[in-house]
Design an enzyme around this catalytic site. Sequence first.
Site, short mmCIF file in Angstrom:
data_model
loop_
_atom_site.label_atom_id
_atom_site.label_comp_id
_atom_site.label_asym_id
_atom_site.label_seq_id
_atom_site.Cartn_x
_atom_site.Cartn_y
_atom_site.Cartn_z
N TYR A 146 0.84 -1.21 0.00
CA TYR A 146 0.00 0.00 0.00
C TYR A 146 0.88 1.26 0.00
O TYR A 146 0.67 2.17 -0.80
CB TYR A 146 -0.91 -0.04 1.23
CG TYR A 146 -1.91 1.09 1.30
CD1 TYR A 146 -3.04 1.10 0.47
CD2 TYR A 146 -1.74 2.14 2.19
CE1 TYR A 146 -3.96 2.15 0.54
CE2 TYR A 146 -2.66 3.18 2.27
CZ TYR A 146 -3.77 3.18 1.44
OH TYR A 146 -4.68 4.20 1.52
N LYS A 150 1.04 4.03 -3.07
CA LYS A 150 0.68 5.44 -2.89
C LYS A 150 1.89 6.35 -3.15
O LYS A 150 1.74 7.46 -3.65
CB LYS A 150 0.11 5.68 -1.49
CG LYS A 150 -1.25 5.00 -1.26
CD LYS A 150 -2.35 5.58 -2.14
CE LYS A 150 -3.74 5.10 -1.76
NZ LYS A 150 -4.79 5.64 -2.61
P1 NDP Z 1 -13.35 2.19 0.75
O1 NDP Z 1 -12.79 0.82 0.76
O2 NDP Z 1 -14.30 2.57 1.80
O3 NDP Z 1 -13.95 2.53 -0.69
C1 NDP Z 1 -13.14 2.35 -1.81
C2 NDP Z 1 -13.94 2.50 -3.06
O4 NDP Z 1 -13.06 2.20 -4.18
C3 NDP Z 1 -15.09 1.50 -3.14
O5 NDP Z 1 -16.18 2.07 -3.77
C4 NDP Z 1 -14.48 0.37 -3.96
O6 NDP Z 1 -15.43 -0.40 -4.66
C5 NDP Z 1 -13.63 1.15 -4.95
N1 NDP Z 1 -12.64 0.24 -5.49
C6 NDP Z 1 -11.68 -0.44 -4.81
N2 NDP Z 1 -11.04 -1.26 -5.64
C7 NDP Z 1 -11.61 -1.11 -6.86
C8 NDP Z 1 -11.41 -1.70 -8.13
N3 NDP Z 1 -10.49 -2.65 -8.31
N4 NDP Z 1 -12.17 -1.31 -9.15
C9 NDP Z 1 -13.13 -0.36 -8.99
N5 NDP Z 1 -13.38 0.23 -7.82
C10 NDP Z 1 -12.63 -0.15 -6.76
O7 NDP Z 1 -12.07 3.15 0.81
P2 NDP Z 1 -11.94 4.64 1.37
O8 NDP Z 1 -13.11 5.44 1.01
O9 NDP Z 1 -11.52 4.55 2.77
O10 NDP Z 1 -10.67 5.11 0.54
C11 NDP Z 1 -10.77 6.01 -0.57
C12 NDP Z 1 -9.36 6.44 -0.92
O11 NDP Z 1 -8.74 7.05 0.21
C13 NDP Z 1 -8.45 5.27 -1.30
O12 NDP Z 1 -7.61 5.64 -2.36
C14 NDP Z 1 -7.65 5.03 -0.05
O13 NDP Z 1 -6.41 4.44 -0.32
C15 NDP Z 1 -7.52 6.44 0.49
N6 NDP Z 1 -7.25 6.50 1.92
C16 NDP Z 1 -8.14 5.99 2.83
C17 NDP Z 1 -7.86 6.05 4.18
C18 NDP Z 1 -8.78 5.51 5.21
O14 NDP Z 1 -8.38 5.41 6.38
N7 NDP Z 1 -10.02 5.16 4.89
C19 NDP Z 1 -6.61 6.66 4.67
C20 NDP Z 1 -5.77 7.19 3.62
C21 NDP Z 1 -6.09 7.11 2.31
P3 NDP Z 1 -15.77 -1.91 -4.14
O15 NDP Z 1 -16.07 -1.79 -2.68
O16 NDP Z 1 -16.93 -2.28 -4.98
O17 NDP Z 1 -14.54 -2.71 -4.41
#
Ligand code: NDP
Length: 241
Positions: A146, A150
Amino acid sequence: MEFRGKTVIVTGAGKGIGREIVRMLVERGAQIVALTRSGADVEALRGEFGCRAIQVDLADADATREAAIAALPADFLINCAGTTELQPFLETTVEAFDRLVAVNTRAPMIVAQEYARSLIKEDRKGAIVNVSSVASFVGIPDHAAYCASKGGLDGLTRVMAKELAPHGIRANGVHPTVTLTPMAVKAWSDPEKAAGMMKRIPVGRFAEPADIAEVVLFLLSDEAAMVNGISMPVDGGYMIA
Ligand code: NDP
């Protein structure tokens, strides 16, 4: 910040931060083209927010490019989709590493390429926000793939900022700390780990999706017209602690 009449591509719009970004943008007048994976989320985004929603697995490069082209034309792009896999460094598998780099690093590049090409062709200005993480600045145990994915995304953001700004397209990164979403549940459900992380956040709490969405919208907006190529922590002071 008003986004009336603007079309915004949001990847990972189905859950967590992406979903909150969609909610806020719709409230401020934008039309959304959502790229996300789960069929149920695609239906919910259409029903609840009137989004144009495209179902795609962003781990698949060809499908990602096809979806990005189908999403055009658009005024702005937010690369928010991300995924994680908890593995200690010595046990990090090639499969997990490749999958995380595909979703967290390669997919934002592909979507941004198609978005920027279309703007340049039409001689229009725009802005890109890539959602990175504080994990690109520091080494977080069990997050080797991860952190690497990033860090790679940050490199892309900086190159995009240099190469695309002369065309009127800005690119910036937003770096959340732990944010209360389904991903955080996966990564921080061990109370001991969560307490250690929380101790390092001077404001004394984890982020809510809205904390991140507000900053993303600011960087996208014309109010941030001179902000280009930055990595903006949204971390309650974690990075200075
Ligand atoms: P979630 O897991 O809650 O949501 C992620 C979203 O991205 C979901 O809708 C998921 O769809 C979609 N997604 C993931 N993989 C794929 C894929 N292969 N194809 C299409 N869609 C995909 O994550 P967060 O909202 O927490 O995170 C959002 C961003 O923020 C990310 O980039 C994460 O790395 C970053 N982030 C989050 C943190 C946290 O603590 N939450 C901290 C720092 C950064 P599905 O569920 O259908 O797979």
